[in-house]
Design a protein around this motif. Sequence first.
Motif, PDB file in Angstrom:
ATOM      1  N   LYS A  25       0.815  -1.219   0.000  1.00 13.78           N
ATOM      2  CA  LYS A  25       0.000   0.000   0.000  1.00 13.78           C
ATOM      3  C   LYS A  25       0.846   1.266   0.000  1.00 13.78           C
ATOM      4  O   LYS A  25       0.382   2.329  -0.377  1.00 13.78           O
ATOM      5  CB  LYS A  25      -0.936   0.015   1.207  1.00 13.78           C
ATOM      6  N   ASN A  28       4.524   3.769  -4.432  1.00 15.59           N
ATOM      7  CA  ASN A  28       4.103   4.952  -5.179  1.00 15.59           C
ATOM      8  C   ASN A  28       4.433   4.871  -6.659  1.00 15.59           C
ATOM      9  O   ASN A  28       4.055   5.747  -7.424  1.00 15.59           O
ATOM     10  CB  ASN A  28       4.740   6.210  -4.589  1.00 15.59           C
ATOM     11  N   SER A  29       5.183   3.843  -7.062  1.00 13.49           N
ATOM     12  CA  SER A  29       5.605   3.701  -8.442  1.00 13.49           C
ATOM     13  C   SER A  29       5.642   2.215  -8.801  1.00 13.49           C
ATOM     14  O   SER A  29       6.148   1.400  -8.038  1.00 13.49           O
ATOM     15  CB  SER A  29       6.991   4.324  -8.611  1.00 13.49           C
ATOM     16  N   ARG A  43       1.431   7.042  -8.499  1.00 22.47           N
ATOM     17  CA  ARG A  43       0.233   7.435  -7.759  1.00 22.47           C
ATOM     18  C   ARG A  43       0.218   8.950  -7.613  1.00 22.47           C
ATOM     19  O   ARG A  43       1.204   9.548  -7.200  1.00 22.47           O
ATOM     20  CB  ARG A  43       0.239   6.779  -6.387  1.00 22.47           C
ATOM     21  N   ASN A  44      -0.903   9.583  -7.961  1.00 19.14           N
ATOM     22  CA  ASN A  44      -1.000  11.035  -7.801  1.00 19.14           C
ATOM     23  C   ASN A  44      -1.518  11.380  -6.410  1.00 19.14           C
ATOM     24  O   ASN A  44      -1.767  10.498  -5.583  1.00 19.14           O
ATOM     25  CB  ASN A  44      -1.866  11.654  -8.911  1.00 19.14           C
ATOM     26  N   GLY A  47      -4.553   9.587  -5.051  1.00 23.06           N
ATOM     27  CA  GLY A  47      -4.479   8.148  -4.855  1.00 23.06           C
ATOM     28  C   GLY A  47      -4.751   7.351  -6.116  1.00 23.06           C
ATOM     29  O   GLY A  47      -4.751   6.138  -6.093  1.00 23.06           O
ATOM     30  N   ASP A  48      -4.986   8.053  -7.237  1.00 18.69           N
ATOM     31  CA  ASP A  48      -5.210   7.379  -8.518  1.00 18.69           C
ATOM     32  C   ASP A  48      -3.868   7.100  -9.192  1.00 18.69           C
ATOM     33  O   ASP A  48      -2.887   7.793  -8.961  1.00 18.69           O
ATOM     34  CB  ASP A  48      -6.060   8.256  -9.439  1.00 18.69           C
ATOM     35  N   TRP A  49      -3.842   6.097 -10.047  1.00 17.95           N
ATOM     36  CA  TRP A  49      -2.627   5.713 -10.750  1.00 17.95           C
ATOM     37  C   TRP A  49      -2.679   6.214 -12.190  1.00 17.95           C
ATOM     38  O   TRP A  49      -3.674   6.071 -12.870  1.00 17.95           O
ATOM     39  CB  TRP A  49      -2.464   4.202 -10.731  1.00 17.95           C
ATOM     40  N   LYS A  71      -4.391  -2.149  -9.092  1.00 18.63           N
ATOM     41  CA  LYS A  71      -4.897  -1.608  -7.826  1.00 18.63           C
ATOM     42  C   LYS A  71      -5.866  -2.585  -7.162  1.00 18.63           C
ATOM     43  O   LYS A  71      -5.807  -2.815  -5.953  1.00 18.63           O
ATOM     44  CB  LYS A  71      -5.591  -0.268  -8.088  1.00 18.63           C
TER      45      LYS A  71
END
Length: 76
Positions: A25, A28-29, A43-44, A47-49, A71
């Motif tokens: 969780k 981030n990449s 991840r922005n 929380g979206d990819w 996800k």
Amino acid sequence: MSLPMRITFEEKDYTYNILTKSITKETNSIQITLNGEQYELVRNFKGDWDAADATINDHLGLIKAIARNIKLRYRL
């Protein structure tokens, strides 16, 4: 390299590989390969990819669908 994963997008089947090891969780990449091309999903702040360095020629809808698939699979 991981096992190939499949996704159906707009009535076509695609196969991709996840190159990133141990996804949690806090990840981030995520690095993936799709059709011989390597992409980085990041991840922005919401929380979206999204694809990190997407161009107009890339299949943005397909990349977002793959990100959603990852996800859900890894419960991110």
